[in-house]
Design an enzyme around this catalytic site. Structure first.
Site, PDB file in Angstrom:
ATOM      1  N   GLU A   1    -101.671 -29.182  56.753  1.00 47.70           N
ATOM      2  CA  GLU A   1    -100.859 -28.412  55.944  1.00 47.70           C
ATOM      3  C   GLU A   1     -99.584 -28.800  56.723  1.00 47.70           C
ATOM      4  O   GLU A   1     -99.114 -28.614  57.831  1.00 47.70           O
ATOM      5  CB  GLU A   1    -100.910 -27.007  55.801  1.00 47.70           C
TER       6      GLU A   1
ATOM      7  N   CYS B   1     -93.404 -22.573  55.835  1.00 47.41           N
ATOM      8  CA  CYS B   1     -93.964 -23.627  54.983  1.00 47.41           C
ATOM      9  C   CYS B   1     -93.456 -23.600  53.527  1.00 47.41           C
ATOM     10  O   CYS B   1     -93.466 -24.627  53.029  1.00 47.41           O
ATOM     11  CB  CYS B   1     -95.468 -23.900  54.964  1.00 47.41           C
TER      12      CYS B   1
END
Lengths: 525, 525
Positions: free
Chosen positions: A264, A301
């Site tokens: 990720e 994120c």
């Protein structure tokens, strides 16, 4: 519990001899005792071989045993008490309240996976009856999913608990039946050791083979590469920079046996402010946006790094409200000196781009790793012509893109690369435009939000924390939520196995009381 | 229907101008009319751009529309009539009866996917209710799977119908909602054109955008690479050689946006003959094994290329029975001159390896591409010391490995690399040993059989035609059976979407009557 600086290899504590390092308190830039010993290929080999030895035993533990193991880890993490929060706060600069919330999330995540394991739907039990009368006859066919094998997990800097040693990737891999070898993030080795011991203790008290878990300290370029290259490792979980994720993808693809990498990596999480809602609520939205942008010093994120709206008076109001709100925001301490330096460089890069205006800044940074928030503005033509403007600046920095019309707004959406999230702010009148944007956003993002902010990532069954490259390395998975377990599984078909050789999940009388697909119909009988 | 040598780009027929080629009849080594025109990057670009344009429309067709499209393709393939069988037989050397069976399989596969599409379980509809009272409040979260995007499919040489233009990969990708661009295998371009027209016609009669399907002719190293490298392509389906599969994996990993490759490459499909059953039935098993080995001139991915048993009198009887049976087997025509040459070279390579004995051969080959079957024997020590002995020799060739004891048998199992299948022949007395071998075989193979032969691959819900590398590039998928659709999907989460923006699959009143996971429970209400 005292922090020793030791790695955990199975049930042993091993002090690495490659080099010595200490955690750094980003609030002061001072080193924190004790010394940690970094390991090398020898320790990677030991941990991976133990993991391989443990695999066949661990993967055939009962669902109940595995669920109890996950719950025991959760309990052991809670049992560490305030020391965990204190140490994590010291190593990350994150406030105690945030880390207490993160601990709750970590523990909740482990417990959700315990429930997922017990439910057993991840086994995907599927039975096709034999058809001996058919020409040609059909055999008895039964499918279940089994774990891939030992998994290498890389701790993330921005979630020292929830995406690190005992975080989402570890919990999902354990739930799937995979032993885990963690490479601790160098920014929070003490936190890592504390959580690592909680897991090590659970392995012992649950009578599991010691190789189910190991924790290593070392350099990403050396120990990390050795770990991903080890033949025993069958998958990789990673949360971090694009550069780091790309390096792991390359390594994994170059192995003699290529393996899946779930990295990720990066996302700027576009927010589209549709015209009617912007006209109605420009000022409120501007302030709310800045709250989301600066929360946790923007170190998520899913931080909203891009805002897209039509030019005009409402957008001017939004900008003004956002600028005003931003100017009051104190500079927060970032996670590490490296992350802080990258943030400063990223902001400077944006300042230098022609056609991009610095709209406002937060309060000036005084402390060593403190970040002054920054808000930029540009127009769609500049954005569409630049590749740099899509690069993530990790931290409290965002860019507002003004579009001349709806077509330009749709062009900006189509121009975007893969994202973790995409957000639409809208009123009922805006639904017509939203319907035009949605197909594009579905192709671009793993999660689509309406009238919210992407920074909260719920741990539940329907969550997707993933998305097309370069947001992640593999859009088929999620690193948050119940279905994160699927990343570490593969199907096996059993043809005409005698009853006593069949795994429990596939036996005729359904001893695990699973939902099973029998001849195409879901049944639990 | 006349064969024109044209590629199919959307609804157009385009004669490629890169070079001209003809199919070869492997029974005579003579070229077959007409000329086919190979395309280049221009045609790849046209086909991929059309596919991209079609994607958003095609992926939102209703389940019923998509199912009818798959059924229409099946009907159109049947409507071609005997011409399809005649041409496929000419181009592949495969007998008409086999190809009629394969056509039935192809049509059945399309119809199974129509049923799968209608069922809608592949959507993985998942709903987590909002919890506004919770602190912090939980949003309404809903997940469905959406297709990855346009898929490149490479036709396989050994299944000109079932794994080619309208074969398993195409059917699964269409079912998932992905447009498909097929690169025809150069060995059966006429068959490809006939099936391609059947699909093209179905696209038109179902009122789908023309870019849903294109068919290209060309060289693997040129047109194939351009296809896999095209930005519009989001996944690849391939069945063929390890060399070909590895090349596609490398290309896909090197793209600016890496994409998944599902390559089904090579497998030697070990068969373990356990002691009790071997003692009881050595002679019958020897003969049955040879029937499986030589069926279809051994040109199956699941051909039993390795037999493992304990040394001794029963194994000698098995070998003798197998040798006797083999000597009567006529040399069959292989698919292509290239495959035939590779087979001959593979057999010669085995003959030259020290410690490997040529046990028996089939009847001498007379016709151009006819293959003389070959059976080799060695001992476990030789097998374990050699890497070459694990290489697949595609065709009617197998190797018997004699083990001194059970430990050596288990060592051979552990030594194996990834396989599509692993088979155990056993009697009840053998279950103790089988239980020791099973964990290893589960780690090595995608399908485990008892007392059967792996060459029949059922198309059903529980089938797995996949397995760890190098059997495939991605052990998480299967290229046969209902779950093959999963390879072309990824999850998307919708957070707080207003009712009229939600996809049907996720609307409150469940208009598609799907099984859905609602707050962790499977319900259909």
């Amino acid at each position: 519990m005292s922090i020793t600086g030791n790695m955990l290899i199975g049930q042993y504590a091993v002090h690495g001899t490659e080099r010595t390092f200490r955690a750094i308190d980003p609030a002061t830039n001072e080193k924190i005792a004790p010394d940690f010993g970094a390991g090398g290929t020898k320790e990677v080999d030991q941990a991976c071989n133990l993991a391989q030895q443990a695999f066949d035993i661990y993967r055939e533990t009962t669902l109940e045993q595995r669920a109890q193991f996950l719950e025991e880890i959760a309990n052991n993490i809670l049992a560490i008490g305030p020391e965990l929060i204190t140490r994590a706060s010291q190593e990350s600069g994150l406030p105690a309240a945030r880390l207490e919330g993160e601990r709750g999330r970590t523990v909740g995540q482990l417990r959700l996976f315990a429930k997922v394991v017990r439910d057993g739907q991840w086994l995907t039990a599927t039975l096709d009856s034999a058809l001996p009368e058919r020409a040609p006859p059909r055999s008895d066919l039964r499918l279940r999913k089994i774990p891939l094998g030992p998994v290498a997990v890389f701790g993330a800097s921005n979630f020292p608990l929830a995406f690190s040693v005992g975080g989402g990737d570890t919990a999902a891999a354990f739930a799937a039946g995979c032993p885990v070898v963690v490479k601790a993030h160098n920014a929070h080795p003490g936190t890592s050791e504390l959580v690592g011991k909680a897991i090590q203790k659970a392995v012992a008290s649950c009578n599991l083979p010691e190789g189910v878990f190991s924790l290593l300290f070392g350099d990403g370029n050396q120990l990390g590469q050795a770990l991903v290259s080890h033949p025993a490792i069958k998958a990789v979980g990673f949360t971090g920079s694009r550069q780091g994720g790309l390096a792991l993808m390359r390594l994994a693809a170059q192995r003699r046996e290529p393996i899946p990498v779930y990295a990720e990596m990066s996302s700027i999480n576009p927010m589209f402010l549709l015209p009617d809602v912007l006209t109605a609520r420009a000022a409120q939205m501007g302030a709310a946006f800045i709250d989301s942008l600066t929360m946790g010093v923007g170190q998520f994120c899913t931080n909203p790094g891009l805002v897209i709206a039509l030019e005009g008076e409402p957008l001017s109001q939004f900008k003004q409200a956002a600028a005003t709100a931003l100017q009051t925001k104190a500079a927060g301490t970032m996670l590490t000196p490296g992350i802080h330096a990258a943030y400063v460089a990223g902001v400077e890069r944006l300042v230098a781009i022609a056609g991009v205006t610095l709209l406002a800044q937060g309060q000036i940074a005084q402390a060593p790793c403190a970040a002054q928030a920054a808000l930029f503005a540009t127009d769609a033509a500049t954005f569409l012509a630049s590749e740099q403007l899509e690069d993530e600046v990790f931290g409290p920095c965002s860019l507002i893109v003004a579009c001349r019309n709806e077509e330009e707004m749709r062009a900006v959406a189509e121009h975007l690369s893969g994202q973790l999230t995409a957000t639409l702010h809208l009123n009922p009148v805006d639904h017509v435009l939203a319907k035009k944007l949605l197909p594009t956003l579905e192709r671009k993002a793993g999660r689509i939000l309406v009238n919210g902010y992407p920074t909260g990532v719920e741990v539940s069954h329907a969550m997707v924390h993933g998305g097309p490259f370069p947001a992640t390395s593999d859009s088929r998975g999620t690193s948050v939520g119940a279905t994160a377990i699927d990343r570490f599984l593969r199907p096996v078909c059993y043809q005409d196995l005698p009853a006593d050789l069949l795994p429990q999940a596939l036996q005729d009388d359904n001893p695990l009381t699973l939902w099973r697909l029998r001849d195409g119909e879901l049944v639990k009988a």
